[in-house]
Design a protein around this motif. Sequence first.
Motif, PDB file in Angstrom:
ATOM      1  N   PHE A 276      -4.111  -7.881 -15.920  1.00 47.60           N
ATOM      2  CA  PHE A 276      -4.438  -6.543 -15.440  1.00 47.60           C
ATOM      3  C   PHE A 276      -3.145  -5.771 -15.184  1.00 47.60           C
ATOM      4  CE2 PHE A 276      -8.325  -8.713 -13.418  1.00 47.60           C
ATOM      5  CZ  PHE A 276      -9.080  -8.521 -14.566  1.00 47.60           C
ATOM      6  N   GLN A 277      -2.892  -4.784 -16.011  1.00 45.70           N
ATOM      7  CA  GLN A 277      -1.692  -3.976 -15.873  1.00 45.70           C
ATOM      8  C   GLN A 277      -1.948  -2.666 -15.123  1.00 45.70           C
ATOM      9  OE1 GLN A 277       1.419  -5.001 -16.967  1.00 45.70           O
ATOM     10  NE2 GLN A 277       0.353  -6.930 -17.371  1.00 45.70           N
ATOM     11  N   SER A 278      -3.207  -2.342 -14.940  1.00 47.68           N
ATOM     12  CA  SER A 278      -3.558  -1.084 -14.282  1.00 47.68           C
ATOM     13  C   SER A 278      -4.913  -1.218 -13.608  1.00 47.68           C
ATOM     14  CB  SER A 278      -3.618   0.054 -15.306  1.00 47.68           C
ATOM     15  OG  SER A 278      -4.699  -0.156 -16.202  1.00 47.68           O
ATOM     16  N   VAL A 279      -5.238  -0.246 -12.775  1.00 44.28           N
ATOM     17  CA  VAL A 279      -6.554  -0.221 -12.145  1.00 44.28           C
ATOM     18  C   VAL A 279      -7.629  -0.072 -13.209  1.00 44.28           C
ATOM     19  CG1 VAL A 279      -8.063   1.088 -10.600  1.00 44.28           C
ATOM     20  CG2 VAL A 279      -5.685   0.685  -9.961  1.00 44.28           C
ATOM     21  N   GLN A 280      -7.354   0.680 -14.236  1.00 47.83           N
ATOM     22  CA  GLN A 280      -8.335   0.861 -15.301  1.00 47.83           C
ATOM     23  C   GLN A 280      -8.654  -0.459 -15.984  1.00 47.83           C
ATOM     24  OE1 GLN A 280      -9.961   3.865 -15.866  1.00 47.83           O
ATOM     25  NE2 GLN A 280     -11.314   2.460 -16.994  1.00 47.83           N
ATOM     26  N   ASP A 281      -7.671  -1.340 -16.110  1.00 47.74           N
ATOM     27  CA  ASP A 281      -7.923  -2.669 -16.686  1.00 47.74           C
ATOM     28  C   ASP A 281      -8.927  -3.437 -15.832  1.00 47.74           C
ATOM     29  OD1 ASP A 281      -6.162  -2.206 -18.748  1.00 47.74           O
ATOM     30  OD2 ASP A 281      -4.499  -3.344 -17.852  1.00 47.74           O
TER      31      ASP A 281
ATOM     32  N   ARG B   2       2.196  -7.622  -8.218  1.00 49.53           N
ATOM     33  CA  ARG B   2       2.286  -6.228  -8.643  1.00 49.53           C
ATOM     34  C   ARG B   2       1.205  -5.435  -7.932  1.00 49.53           C
ATOM     35  NH1 ARG B   2       0.615  -5.445 -13.321  1.00 49.53           N
ATOM     36  NH2 ARG B   2       0.177  -7.555 -14.057  1.00 49.53           N
ATOM     37  N   MET B   3       1.577  -4.276  -7.437  1.00 50.52           N
ATOM     38  CA  MET B   3       0.621  -3.406  -6.780  1.00 50.52           C
ATOM     39  C   MET B   3       0.153  -2.369  -7.797  1.00 50.52           C
ATOM     40  SD  MET B   3       0.865  -1.656  -3.025  1.00 50.52           S
ATOM     41  CE  MET B   3       2.323  -0.655  -3.333  1.00 50.52           C
ATOM     42  N   LEU B   4      -1.154  -2.321  -8.012  1.00 48.39           N
ATOM     43  CA  LEU B   4      -1.709  -1.418  -9.024  1.00 48.39           C
ATOM     44  C   LEU B   4      -1.960  -0.016  -8.487  1.00 48.39           C
ATOM     45  CD1 LEU B   4      -4.281  -3.801 -10.774  1.00 48.39           C
ATOM     46  CD2 LEU B   4      -1.857  -3.429 -11.317  1.00 48.39           C
ATOM     47  N   ALA B   5      -2.307   0.083  -7.213  1.00 52.22           N
ATOM     48  CA  ALA B   5      -2.557   1.390  -6.599  1.00 52.22           C
ATOM     49  C   ALA B   5      -2.577   1.225  -5.088  1.00 52.22           C
ATOM     50  CB  ALA B   5      -3.875   1.989  -7.087  1.00 52.22           C
ATOM     51  N   VAL B   6      -2.351   2.329  -4.391  1.00 49.74           N
ATOM     52  CA  VAL B   6      -2.312   2.317  -2.930  1.00 49.74           C
ATOM     53  C   VAL B   6      -3.222   3.419  -2.391  1.00 49.74           C
ATOM     54  CG1 VAL B   6      -0.277   3.812  -2.884  1.00 49.74           C
ATOM     55  CG2 VAL B   6      -0.807   2.396  -0.896  1.00 49.74           C
ATOM     56  N   ALA B   7      -3.902   3.130  -1.274  1.00 49.24           N
ATOM     57  CA  ALA B   7      -4.896   4.050  -0.707  1.00 49.24           C
ATOM     58  C   ALA B   7      -4.283   4.980   0.328  1.00 49.24           C
ATOM     59  CB  ALA B   7      -6.056   3.266  -0.102  1.00 49.24           C
ATOM     60  N   THR B   8      -3.313   5.777  -0.115  1.00 50.15           N
ATOM     61  CA  THR B   8      -2.671   6.766   0.740  1.00 50.15           C
ATOM     62  C   THR B   8      -2.827   8.150   0.118  1.00 50.15           C
ATOM     63  OG1 THR B   8      -0.593   6.248  -0.395  1.00 50.15           O
ATOM     64  CG2 THR B   8      -0.957   5.205   1.737  1.00 50.15           C
ATOM     65  N   GLU B   9      -2.550   9.170   0.900  1.00 48.56           N
ATOM     66  CA  GLU B   9      -2.630  10.540   0.389  1.00 48.56           C
ATOM     67  C   GLU B   9      -1.507  10.806  -0.608  1.00 48.56           C
ATOM     68  OE1 GLU B   9      -4.841  12.781   0.727  1.00 48.56           O
ATOM     69  OE2 GLU B   9      -6.041  12.207   2.481  1.00 48.56           O
ATOM     70  N   GLU B  10      -0.323  10.270  -0.318  1.00 50.75           N
ATOM     71  CA  GLU B  10       0.836  10.424  -1.178  1.00 50.75           C
ATOM     72  C   GLU B  10       1.427   9.050  -1.476  1.00 50.75           C
ATOM     73  OE1 GLU B  10       3.509  12.994   0.852  1.00 50.75           O
ATOM     74  OE2 GLU B  10       2.202  14.746   0.705  1.00 50.75           O
TER      75      GLU B  10
ATOM     76  N   PHE C 230       7.323   2.328  -2.624  1.00 54.37           N
ATOM     77  CA  PHE C 230       6.787   2.036  -3.954  1.00 54.37           C
ATOM     78  C   PHE C 230       6.550   3.346  -4.719  1.00 54.37           C
ATOM     79  CE2 PHE C 230       5.282  -1.087  -0.842  1.00 54.37           C
ATOM     80  CZ  PHE C 230       5.835  -2.254  -1.360  1.00 54.37           C
ATOM     81  N   PRO C 231       7.609   4.048  -5.028  1.00 52.50           N
ATOM     82  CA  PRO C 231       7.456   5.366  -5.661  1.00 52.50           C
ATOM     83  C   PRO C 231       6.827   5.328  -7.046  1.00 52.50           C
ATOM     84  CG  PRO C 231       9.744   4.648  -5.708  1.00 52.50           C
ATOM     85  CD  PRO C 231       9.018   3.683  -4.815  1.00 52.50           C
ATOM     86  N   ASP C 232       6.824   4.159  -7.698  1.00 53.07           N
ATOM     87  CA  ASP C 232       6.252   4.055  -9.040  1.00 53.07           C
ATOM     88  C   ASP C 232       4.776   3.655  -9.038  1.00 53.07           C
ATOM     89  OD1 ASP C 232       8.734   4.679 -10.147  1.00 53.07           O
ATOM     90  OD2 ASP C 232       9.359   2.571 -10.191  1.00 53.07           O
ATOM     91  N   VAL C 233       4.235   3.378  -7.859  1.00 51.04           N
ATOM     92  CA  VAL C 233       2.837   2.948  -7.758  1.00 51.04           C
ATOM     93  C   VAL C 233       1.947   4.156  -7.452  1.00 51.04           C
ATOM     94  CG1 VAL C 233       1.191   1.495  -6.514  1.00 51.04           C
ATOM     95  CG2 VAL C 233       3.513   0.652  -6.971  1.00 51.04           C
ATOM     96  N   PRO C 234       0.945   4.424  -8.285  1.00 46.97           N
ATOM     97  CA  PRO C 234       0.088   5.595  -8.052  1.00 46.97           C
ATOM     98  C   PRO C 234      -0.849   5.404  -6.864  1.00 46.97           C
ATOM     99  CG  PRO C 234      -0.794   4.290  -9.847  1.00 46.97           C
ATOM    100  CD  PRO C 234       0.540   3.664  -9.482  1.00 46.97           C
ATOM    101  N   THR C 235      -1.290   6.500  -6.306  1.00 53.48           N
ATOM    102  CA  THR C 235      -2.349   6.439  -5.307  1.00 53.48           C
ATOM    103  C   THR C 235      -3.682   6.367  -6.049  1.00 53.48           C
ATOM    104  OG1 THR C 235      -2.696   8.824  -5.195  1.00 53.48           O
ATOM    105  CG2 THR C 235      -0.986   7.893  -3.768  1.00 53.48           C
ATOM    106  N   PHE C 236      -4.702   5.880  -5.361  1.00 55.60           N
ATOM    107  CA  PHE C 236      -6.028   5.873  -5.966  1.00 55.60           C
ATOM    108  C   PHE C 236      -6.473   7.302  -6.282  1.00 55.60           C
ATOM    109  CE2 PHE C 236      -6.186   1.639  -4.010  1.00 55.60           C
ATOM    110  CZ  PHE C 236      -6.762   0.907  -5.038  1.00 55.60           C
TER     111      PHE C 236
END
Length: 319
Positions: A136-141, A217-225, A230-236
């Motif tokens: 799993f490389q992404s949340v979409q995976d 590896r962190m795929l996404a984080v549940a924050t507003e920003e 982890f600047p390269d990790v997207p928010t949900f």
Amino acid sequence: MLGSGKWRHLLGAMATTLTMSATAAFAWPDGPVNYIIPFNAGGESDITARYQQPFFKKTTGQDLIVQYLPGAGGAQAWSGLNGYNGDGMTIMGTNLPHIVLQPMLQDPGYQTGDITNVYMFHFTPDALLVQKDSPFQSVQDVIDAATQNPGAVIAGGTGTNSANHVANQVFSNETGVQTTYIPYSGTGATESGLLGGEVDVLWGYTTVAARQADAVRMLAVATEERHPLFPDVPTFKELGIDMVGGAYRGIAVPSSTPEELRQQLSNTIGQINADPEFRKRMENDGYAVIDVPYAEMDAFMADRQAAYESVAEQLKSQN
């Protein structure tokens, strides 16, 4: 009318009384304070308690003794909280949403109102993590795999009705996928579960990613920003998934604890939170320091309770 000598005597007596009262008010603690953590060693509750220890000593001159009383997702400890002496010498870690959802969904041996929280001092954002060599490389995976085989993706997290359990349910609500949730006794145990291959993905926190570094590896984080660590990790939310949440942690006392002691403990934790060295250590390890003192606790808890009610019935159907 009192003469000047009697006035001086009276004022002196009043000053002595005020000084004695102030001294009595700040006499706590008069020995080591026992700090009960309702989970196993190694999780965020334990780690942050360890961080607080030297600053508690610095602030009060007394030791903070960390003890563990795990069981039933924290309920074993919380159900016995009010059996301790309310002399300020025993305090206990508390967690949200645990202490709200557990009484909503089952009979854990206590009610939310039985827990006398005096301070909420930090927040850990939810995060979806995988092993470093996961396919799993992404949340979409993850979504694609769970869509193709409902229930086949195994998701780990701390016990039922925890922040991790809520995150898993919200993710399911938002994406329409179904995973199989495996509850562990604490965050430390979930990390071992992920690294040992017991689960496919882990509902953890930014702190797990900071602690495990290159092992996960962190795929996404549940924050507003995006989280600054982890600047390269997207928010949900960036991914179109409306998820902002995590776990709040604080400190409670037995219900028999006098108001004065409740306020003193609240003030002490507030002083620790304000220490620049403490804040830097917390933030560098992925925690978000928050300040909810005793005076603001009722409003804070009412807000949190309303927020958790929206998923409570869904979690209840799974118990």
